[in-house]
Design an enzyme around this catalytic site. Structure first.
Site, short mmCIF file in Angstrom:
data_model
loop_
_atom_site.label_atom_id
_atom_site.label_comp_id
_atom_site.label_asym_id
_atom_site.label_seq_id
_atom_site.Cartn_x
_atom_site.Cartn_y
_atom_site.Cartn_z
CG HIS A 1 -1.76 1.50 9.16
ND1 HIS A 1 -1.94 0.27 9.74
CD2 HIS A 1 -0.41 1.73 9.17
CE1 HIS A 1 -0.77 -0.24 10.08
NE2 HIS A 1 0.18 0.64 9.75
CD GLU B 1 -6.86 0.19 7.45
OE1 GLU B 1 -5.86 0.91 7.30
OE2 GLU B 1 -6.81 -1.05 7.51
CB SER C 1 24.95 -1.96 -23.97
OG SER C 1 25.58 -1.30 -22.89
CG ASP D 1 27.16 1.26 -18.29
OD1 ASP D 1 27.96 1.03 -19.21
OD2 ASP D 1 26.04 0.73 -18.20
CG LEU E 1 23.63 2.38 -10.25
CD1 LEU E 1 24.16 1.23 -9.41
CD2 LEU E 1 22.92 1.83 -11.48
N GLY F 1 25.51 -6.25 -15.52
CA GLY F 1 25.39 -6.73 -16.88
C GLY F 1 25.07 -8.20 -17.06
CB ALA G 1 28.58 -11.84 -15.83
#
Lengths: 406, 406
Positions: free
Chosen positions: B55, B57, B178, B210, B214, B320, B322
């Site tokens: 962490h 700290e 697009s 497309d 991703l 897209g 929808a």
């Protein structure tokens, strides 16, 4: 940039800031500012306040007085060399003994461009164009309406399309509820566009649903400096036009109805409109219609040509959706003032900015030059210039390809 | 603000800046930064690098060493008091002899909130909450995904809707062209959202048109710090799914298909997908359809519930149209990342963000909290938070009335 250039830019920037002061009041003249400098100190400043009033150089010379002798003047536009209402500035600069002129933009009028500079050089004055591109860009932007109207054979005023949209691009809900997509901060800014334009134009739908005044209301500007534009309504017919419409109060501003000459108007209505000094132009456009179902029927170019002949140099298009679509369709929009409110509205049937568009390939979609974005409270303002479409020009505006496949 | 408060804010701001460093790597943990100050000098700094690592700290204490005794620590989140993978931070602070703890945000987990602070106070340490609201706001914003997932009985991940739109709100032309509405500067920023989310979700249309990877591609981040999200596709059927799809390369990232359990899948196709380690979940949703003609048929809440059970804490919805409409319709969007390209596309049939919206009155349109706007080259980025809609809550979001009649 060397030290000299930085100094030049500083003084020219001051001149540009001065030039921008008389918001909307100089039309049809340009915005011009001038700063006179001697021994690296500003000894005179001035700007063109409004059409008919002295030019920037004259105001700056008066401000400097006899001290102007041997000084340098920074002026945002080439000094004029013609006898207008105020006499040529070139002669005044020569008479005052100015030693050096640094300017930003040549006169955009092709008939006189360069003549002022030549006259100064002939008189032995040193003349330089400012090197800083930012200064030049600012002067061009400030005077975009003036520059547009200086073009030879230009048949229409400069056109600014102003719209309030939701974040998903809707001008209203599917029931045409549009009050209010943006908040007051956006509407205040929108009034500055009204102040800068000679005319505002709306369609019949907006007239009847909003019953607007279309006047300029800017809190930060004293009432005496407010200049209301001429209010223009495109009308396909006069049904529902009654004397209760705010726009018929022509003590606030001129009102002009443009309608097809085939339109029958009730004689009593004509009498009422005349009594209120509403101006009316029957236009030789048998198919003038301001609704979406008659796309392309509004001959926008013809309407704009009429306005140009009325010495209207700039028009702010305030909608509604059918009017916006018609002006975009006619490729008669020079500038976009888009105010996005913090809403999502949705629905295929809710009107958008350009519902009649026939664009199928993205490469044919006009590529806007975004010149300014601003957060206004919970609204976003996007200010852009439309591309100057020449025939077949649209194909040159291809999308930027991504660096790697998406 | 008095001088002390300004000092506190300065150190807390440094801790917040540190907290934000490990972009996307800490999930499911919070972003936390810590700064240790003694005699008005920073003597130690640290942040939580990634889940499983120490962490903030602890890193700051290690950085300060024995010098931490009697020092003040600024920490952006309440120190933990439980034995997780790394031992309680409260005990480490006590053992190091820290004299004062200044924190920004209490632990949002209702089961442990306040326990860390109580433990510190019991040990005689002075504990203060930072007064500067900006610091608190930043810590909340930085940890909005974490905070969302700490809610009791929350049945879904945090959902960010990302879209590229034209200035008139279109996701594509009427022919669904697009590529590309925005330019590379916008797409680079969009990749930061991928990096921050556990999963990306698309529909069948985007997958087929497309053929995307991703994956996360950010030039400014070293490859070793890139964390590809799980790629999720909602599929109504498997026609046209072939082995050539980029997303089937699961060496880059996990891939998950969610489909209705009524869908028949060719045995060879199942074999191929399994051989590529594509994960598949048949969902008990007889009407799952990812097309607009079947609006409301996608049970988005059910899909998100499945993802939550898979320990997915955040999902980036990349469309897209929808898919966007379905998530907005289901009121399952927490955040909007909207990238506007400098185009006007138009056409009523061109898809927009929320074509299935049933909103008729503007007062019912969700009012977005715009938290950030940014100009990215010739694109504009608008970053907003969706209102948290309770039942009947929408009516409270009325439009702001104008000051004067328009």
């Amino acid at each position: 940039m060397d030290k000299n250039q930085a100094q030049h830019q500083k003084y020219m920037q001051r001149a540009l800031n001065l030039a921008a002061q008389p918001l909307g009041l100089v039309s049809p003249n340009p915005y011009v500012g001038a700063v006179i400098v001697k021994n690296n100190k500003i000894i005179g400043e001035g700007y063109h306040h409004q059409a008919g009033a002295p030019h920037a150089e004259i105001n700056a010379l008066r401000n400097a007085g006899a001290n102007a002798r041997d000084a340098t003047i920074y002026v945002t536009l080439e000094p004029c060399n013609h006898h207008g209402r105020t006499g040529p500035c070139t002669q005044a600069l020569i008479d005052a003994g100015i030693r050096c002129v640094i300017y930003a933009l040549e006169d955009p009028n092709p008939l006189v461009s360069g003549q002022g500079l030549a006259r100064l050089v002939a008189a032995g004055i040193k003349v330089f164009k400012i090197e800083a591109q930012e200064c030049l860009d600012q002067s061009v932007f400030l005077n975009r309406i003036f520059i547009h109207n200086q073009q030879e054979n230009i048949a229409r005023p400069y056109v600014i399309l102003k719209a309030a949209l939701s974040l998903d691009g809707k001008l209203a809900t599917q029931d045409y509820d549009s009050k209010w997509i943006t908040t007051d901060a956006a509407r205040q800014k929108a009034h500055y566009f009204r102040q800068q334009c000679d005319a505002i134009l709306i369609g019949r739908g907006t007239l009847l649903s909003d019953n607007p005044n279309l006047t300029v209301r800017i809190d930060a500007i004293s009432k005496s400096l407010i200049k209301n534009p001429i209010r223009i309504v495109l009308l396909s017919d006069f049904s529902e036009i009654t004397k209760n419409l705010n726009i018929l109060d022509t003590t606030l501003a001129r009102t002009l109805f443009i309608y097809p000459n085939t339109t029958a108007i009730d004689a009593d209505l004509v009498e009422m409109l005349r009594s209120k000094q509403v101006e009316m132009i029957a236009c030789n456009l048998p198919t003038l219609k301001d609704n979406l179902d008659n796309k392309n029927k509004l001959d926008i170019k013809e309407v704009l040509n009429i306005l140009k002949k009325l010495n209207i140099h700039s028009v702010l298009i305030e909608g509604g959706p059918a009017i916006h679509s018609a002006f975009l369709e006619a490729q008669c929009v020079d500038e976009l003032a888009l105010f996005y409110g913090a809403r999502l509205i949705g629905a295929k049937n809710a009107p958008s900015l350009w519902d009649t568009s026939n664009i199928h390939a993205l490469g044919d979609a006009p590529f806007i030059n975004i010149i300014e974005t601003e957060r206004l409270d919970q609204n976003v303002f996007i200010h852009g210039l439309m591309p100057h479409i020449q025939e077949h020009d649209a194909q040159e505006h291809h999308a930027q390809e991504p660096k790697k496949g998406e």
